[in-house]
Design a protein around this motif. Structure first.
Motif, PDB file in Angstrom:
ATOM      1  N   LEU A 283       0.921  -1.043  -0.065  1.00 23.13           N
ATOM      2  CA  LEU A 283      -0.021   0.023   0.061  1.00 23.13           C
ATOM      3  C   LEU A 283       0.895   1.272  -0.047  1.00 23.13           C
ATOM      4  O   LEU A 283       0.702   2.059  -0.797  1.00 23.13           O
ATOM      5  CB  LEU A 283      -1.080   0.080   1.271  1.00 23.13           C
ATOM      6  CG  LEU A 283      -1.610   1.106   1.455  1.00 23.13           C
ATOM      7  CD1 LEU A 283      -2.665   1.557   0.206  1.00 23.13           C
ATOM      8  CD2 LEU A 283      -2.542   1.104   2.600  1.00 23.13           C
ATOM      9  N   GLY A 284       1.890   1.263   0.767  1.00 19.42           N
ATOM     10  CA  GLY A 284       2.870   2.206   0.981  1.00 19.42           C
ATOM     11  C   GLY A 284       3.338   2.691  -0.468  1.00 19.42           C
ATOM     12  O   GLY A 284       3.653   3.768  -0.983  1.00 19.42           O
ATOM     13  N   LEU A 285       3.665   1.421  -1.315  1.00 18.09           N
ATOM     14  CA  LEU A 285       4.463   1.796  -2.574  1.00 18.09           C
ATOM     15  C   LEU A 285       3.476   2.363  -3.560  1.00 18.09           C
ATOM     16  O   LEU A 285       3.877   3.249  -4.213  1.00 18.09           O
ATOM     17  CB  LEU A 285       4.829   0.250  -3.009  1.00 18.09           C
ATOM     18  CG  LEU A 285       6.200  -0.460  -2.284  1.00 18.09           C
ATOM     19  CD1 LEU A 285       6.307  -1.676  -2.876  1.00 18.09           C
ATOM     20  CD2 LEU A 285       7.423   0.429  -2.252  1.00 18.09           C
ATOM     21  N   LEU A 290       2.085   7.486  -6.472  1.00 22.33           N
ATOM     22  CA  LEU A 290       1.133   8.376  -6.828  1.00 22.33           C
ATOM     23  C   LEU A 290       1.357   9.532  -6.244  1.00 22.33           C
ATOM     24  O   LEU A 290       1.032  10.754  -6.797  1.00 22.33           O
ATOM     25  CB  LEU A 290      -0.338   7.800  -6.458  1.00 22.33           C
ATOM     26  CG  LEU A 290      -1.586   8.631  -6.729  1.00 22.33           C
ATOM     27  CD1 LEU A 290      -1.464   8.580  -8.287  1.00 22.33           C
ATOM     28  CD2 LEU A 290      -2.840   8.011  -6.134  1.00 22.33           C
ATOM     29  N   GLY A 291       1.836   9.744  -4.880  1.00 27.80           N
ATOM     30  CA  GLY A 291       2.165  10.913  -4.367  1.00 27.80           C
ATOM     31  C   GLY A 291       3.347  11.701  -5.069  1.00 27.80           C
ATOM     32  O   GLY A 291       3.009  12.930  -5.209  1.00 27.80           O
ATOM     33  N   LEU A 302       0.282   9.513   3.779  1.00 23.90           N
ATOM     34  CA  LEU A 302      -0.024   8.045   4.023  1.00 23.90           C
ATOM     35  C   LEU A 302       0.703   7.047   3.563  1.00 23.90           C
ATOM     36  O   LEU A 302       0.680   5.966   4.325  1.00 23.90           O
ATOM     37  CB  LEU A 302      -1.452   8.148   2.827  1.00 23.90           C
ATOM     38  CG  LEU A 302      -2.447   9.136   3.268  1.00 23.90           C
ATOM     39  CD1 LEU A 302      -3.494   9.104   2.254  1.00 23.90           C
ATOM     40  CD2 LEU A 302      -3.000   8.663   4.636  1.00 23.90           C
ATOM     41  N   ALA A 303       1.666   7.216   2.608  1.00 21.76           N
ATOM     42  CA  ALA A 303       2.770   6.243   2.379  1.00 21.76           C
ATOM     43  C   ALA A 303       3.674   6.021   3.356  1.00 21.76           C
ATOM     44  O   ALA A 303       3.991   4.696   3.877  1.00 21.76           O
ATOM     45  CB  ALA A 303       3.336   6.510   1.172  1.00 21.76           C
ATOM     46  N   ILE A 337       8.606  13.903   1.155  1.00 21.79           N
ATOM     47  CA  ILE A 337       7.782  14.905   1.854  1.00 21.79           C
ATOM     48  C   ILE A 337       8.715  16.040   2.179  1.00 21.79           C
ATOM     49  O   ILE A 337       8.472  17.294   2.164  1.00 21.79           O
ATOM     50  CB  ILE A 337       7.279  14.320   3.073  1.00 21.79           C
ATOM     51  CG1 ILE A 337       6.321  13.109   2.942  1.00 21.79           C
ATOM     52  CG2 ILE A 337       6.699  15.415   3.941  1.00 21.79           C
ATOM     53  CD1 ILE A 337       5.900  12.306   4.082  1.00 21.79           C
ATOM     54  N   GLY A 338       9.784  15.916   2.751  1.00 23.30           N
ATOM     55  CA  GLY A 338      10.878  16.877   2.945  1.00 23.30           C
ATOM     56  C   GLY A 338      11.323  17.826   1.800  1.00 23.30           C
ATOM     57  O   GLY A 338      11.245  18.938   1.886  1.00 23.30           O
TER      58      GLY A 338
END
Length: 812
Positions: A283-285, A290-291, A302-303, A337-338
């Motif tokens: 799911l994280g992948l 997508l993110g 969420l990942a 994210i960073g």
């Protein structure tokens, strides 16, 4: 007035983001001692079994061209050129494939138009599937003789590489099994799953997902088949994930997310903790892929949450390799994210995650995986280092990249070697730019040129363009340290070359980045050539970049482009004496500072303060009174709070030069002791700037400031009617004049001659020194000729000559 010329802070430039590294799935394959397929997170290994990517590409093309001649499964490969035949034979033996399977593998690669840098990893992925497919036709209990015979034909077709025939036979088996009773449903589901495996081997991920979904739906509803149904659904989700990641299919990624979320609802964490953790990782992948494609941070966060959940069961004690794999995935998500937020916490966590992964992915145990994790670590360190004032993180990034190169050699993996060279070059460039260090900048240029030797425009046009853009950055930084324009002109040429491939339609973010950087280089050129067309082109480039870098979408980049635009408008206003441009510059820079806060980006905040000071100073020169000049001085002082000598010595020197200029202009409008105070403060700033702009390293700038110091002393002497001030100024001005004459800078030497004339006039007239007055007259007369020839006003020089004449007449 003869104060030091304003130092405009170099426009802010950016490197092209390479994107987060590829995250790691749960399948790990090893061939030819190289980790491949889903175990590769930083890139796809581009050299397999000693066969370089360009040779693989040539073989693929040849198979495409000679497909009909090679249609028979066991045909000899004698049609191939001898060197390619040897390579194919080596691959066939190492990967344990038949002639027909080798042919089929290359046909698949040709049909799907796999990028050249991914050929080898995809070849091994296909080879792995072929090995699995060799057992898909095993007889099952309940098979009829007819179906058993058909399965044997499937096995033969698979070994021969006749995949269309194998799929057709499996379809026939499915039709016959569908006509049977429910007791054959399990066998039919297995056949459908076999079709899914076959489709995966052909890189047809959508077809594979459909077959796995059908397999899950075909199983009987009994509780005994719950685990098998979950497995088929997991394979369906995995196929959709591959379709989404490799083909940019957003809908496929969304479907992969939905399936994995559904699987989590039906998988007991207490009963099957590792299966549950594997689903969280999957799911994280999908969320990560997508993110990365979308804007914002929601999917990426969420990942990260999914990877953290997986780590609750994938502990280091229980499954050390899976723990390291998930740590790496978490690090990649945190880095992504960073990259998009303004803080450093996520980047710090990403670095910690990569360090944790390296505790298990050691160089001895998994050399390529270790090297790829070093790349991820280097990327996170470099991103963090760009936001900090110090260069220690950037130097740590260099160390990580150099470690990766110990395993990812040019001979073994030329395209991956090139990628590391690019990342290494970016880190070296950042250090060189931050420390004004030509040696680091030269090293970065060498690294970028190395990357371009493998990333050619013909082979990898987008990556070639990214390397060209990065090369432009390093050339720009080095050009700013040198007196000439050659490096800056090469930088502009590199950016324009990059824009041939980095079009707005194809890669809008990279296009905006390159437009910004081109504008900065043109602005730097305008300062050395006084060319208004360069300034106007720079303004256009900065505004163009902001069409993509909007304040809402990318606030920091918008603000930095805004800062650059303000700098360009100031340059235009200075050269055109255009008050409107200067007022716009002030407004633009104030807006930039709303995003470029001292807490968020201290170095860039200081740059914007310096540029604001320049705009205010120029505007103050066109207005009466001192409010704008006072504001300019405050802005320069603010810049110096972060632009320290230890952190950014060249910028520190520039800000002191600008502060001296503003203080000199303020002194001209002050009276009495205030004038002297401002001139003395200007002298302090000029001497500070000379600590970096030394006579040996920057003779032109040093002499210009030396003249400004001497002239300030002359003005103080006039104000105080103090001979000692003139006597102090004379040797200082003689030193400046000697350097300018040696450099053959006639116009600058004329200005300094005029200053020295004024100093000698001050002593000669007060001390009744005929020799000093005669030397002063000679200096002013020669200065007047040069100044007049240059088309400048010689009014002050003429006034000095008149005063000298009066002083000579007054002598006995």
């Amino acid at each position: 007035m003869r104060y030091v010329a304003s130092f405009i802070a170099a426009a802010v430039y950016f490197h092209l983001a390479l994107g987060p590294a590829k995250a790691i799935g749960d399948t790990e394959v090893k061939n030819c001692a190289i980790a491949i397929a889903d175990s590769v997170e930083a890139s796809n290994i581009s050299n397999v079994c000693g066969v370089p990517p360009e040779l693989l590409a040539a073989i693929v093309e040849e198979f495409k061209q000679t497909r009909e001649e090679l249609q028979r499964s066991n045909q000899d490969l004698r049609e191939m050129a001898e060197d390619r035949k040897a390579s194919v034979e080596r691959l066939k033996q190492t990967l344990d494939l038949t002639n027909g399977q080798v042919r089929a593998a290359f046909e698949i690669l040709g049909e799907t138009n796999v990028p050249s840098e991914q050929l080898s990893s995809k070849l091994v992925e296909i080879a792995q599937k072929f090995k699995l497919l060799q057992s898909i036709a095993a007889a099952e209990p309940g098979d009829t003789p007819e179906i058993t015979d058909l399965k044997q034909q499937v096995e033969a077709a698979t070994k021969a590489g006749e995949l269309d025939k194998a799929d057709s036979l499996l379809s026939t088996i499915d039709e016959k099994q569908s006509q049977a009773e429910d007791n054959l449903a399990v066998n039919r589901a297995k056949t459908l799953a076999n079709r899914g495996d076959l489709a995966l081997g052909r890189l047809r991920y959508k077809d594979a997902a459909k077959h796995f979904a059908s397999a899950a739906a075909t199983l009987p509803p009994d509780d005994a088949y719950v685990a098998q149904r979950r497995e088929y659904l997991r394979q369906e989700a995995s196929a959709f994930g591959q379709q989404g990641e490799e083909y940019g299919d957003t809908a496929a990624l969304q479907r992969a997310i939905e399936l994995n979320e559904s699987l989590l609802q039906t998988t007991s964490r207490s009963g099957s903790p590792l299966e549950w953790a594997g689903t969280e990782n999957a799911l994280g992948l999908a969320l990560l892929a997508l993110g990365v494609r979308e804007g914002g941070k929601e999917r990426l966060e969420l990942a990260g949450a999914a990877f953290r959940a997986a780590l609750e069961e994938r502990t280091r004690v229980r499954v050390p390799i899976d723990w390291a794999t998930t740590q790496t995935n978490l690090g990649i998500a945190l880095w992504a994210i960073g990259e998009r937020d303004n803080g450093t916490a996520n980047l710090e966590e990403a670095i910690a995650a990569f360090h944790a992964a390296l505790e298990e992915r050691t160089k001895q145990r998994e050399p390529i995986g270790w090297a790829l994790t070093q790349i991820n670590l280097g990327n996170a360190l470099r991103t963090l280092g760009l936001r900090e004032s110090e260069t220690s993180r950037l130097k740590d990034a260099v160390t990580a990249y150099q470690a990766a190169l110990e395993e990812l050699t040019r001979k073994r993996s030329p395209l991956d070697w090139a990628k590391v060279q690019l990342n290494l070059g970016l880190a070296l460039w950042a250090i060189g730019d931050r420390e004004s260090d030509a040696a680091h900048l030269e090293q970065s240029i060498a690294a970028f040129n190395g990357a371009l030797e493998e990333w050619t425009r013909e082979r990898l046009p987008i990556k070639w363009a990214a390397a060209q853009s990065s090369l432009g950055n390093a050339l720009w930084s080095l050009g700013a340290l040198e007196p000439g324009t050659e490096r800056l002109e090469k930088a502009a040429a590199a950016y324009r070359a990059a824009l041939q491939e980095l079009t707005r339609d194809r890669v809008p973010i990279d296009w905006a980045t390159t437009q910004n950087n081109l504008g900065g280089t043109l602005l730097a050129l305008s300062e050395k050539e006084t060319d208004l067309s360069h300034i106007k082109d720079a303004i256009t480039a900065f505004r163009t970049a902001q069409e993509v870098w909007t304040r809402k979408r990318a606030p920091l980049k918008w603000a930095m482009a805004q800062n650059n635009l303000g700098s360009a408008l100031t340059s235009l206003g200075r050269h055109d004496t255009d008050k409107a441009s200067l007022e716009e510059a002030v407004a633009v820079l104030h807006a930039a500072l709303e995003e470029l806060t001292r807490e968020r980006v201290p170095i860039e905040w200081a740059r914007a303060q310096n540029n604001l000071g320049l705009a205010l100073m120029r505007l103050g020169m066109l207005e009466s009174g001192t409010p704008r000049l006072d504001e300019a001085i405050a802005a320069f002082h603010a810049a110096l709070e972060e632009w320290t000598r230890e952190r950014v010595p060249l910028n520190w020197a520039s800000a002191h030069g600008n502060l001296a200029n503003a203080l000199g202009k303020l002194a001209a409008r002050a009276a009495g002791p205030e004038r002297v105070k401002h001139w003395e403060a200007a002298i302090v700033s000029l001497r500070n700037s000379q600590q970096i702009n030394t006579r040996e390293l920057q003779p032109q700038a040093w002499a210009f400031m030396q003249n400004s110091i001497g002239y300030s002393l002359v003005l103080i002497g006039e104000q105080e009617d103090e001979v000692a001030r003139f006597e102090q100024a004379i040797p200082i001005l003689r030193e400046a004049l000697a350097v300018q004459l040696q450099l053959q800078e006639a116009r600058s030497a004329a200005a300094t001659s005029d200053s020295l004339c004024h100093a000698l006039l001050g002593t000669g007239s007060r001390m009744k020194d005929r020799g000093a007055l005669l030397e002063a007259r000679q200096l002013c007369e020669s200065a007047k000729q040069v100044i007049t020839a240059a088309g400048d006003s010689a009014a002050e020089t003429s006034d000095n000559l008149a005063r000298i004449a009066d002083a000579l007449k007054a002598l006995p």
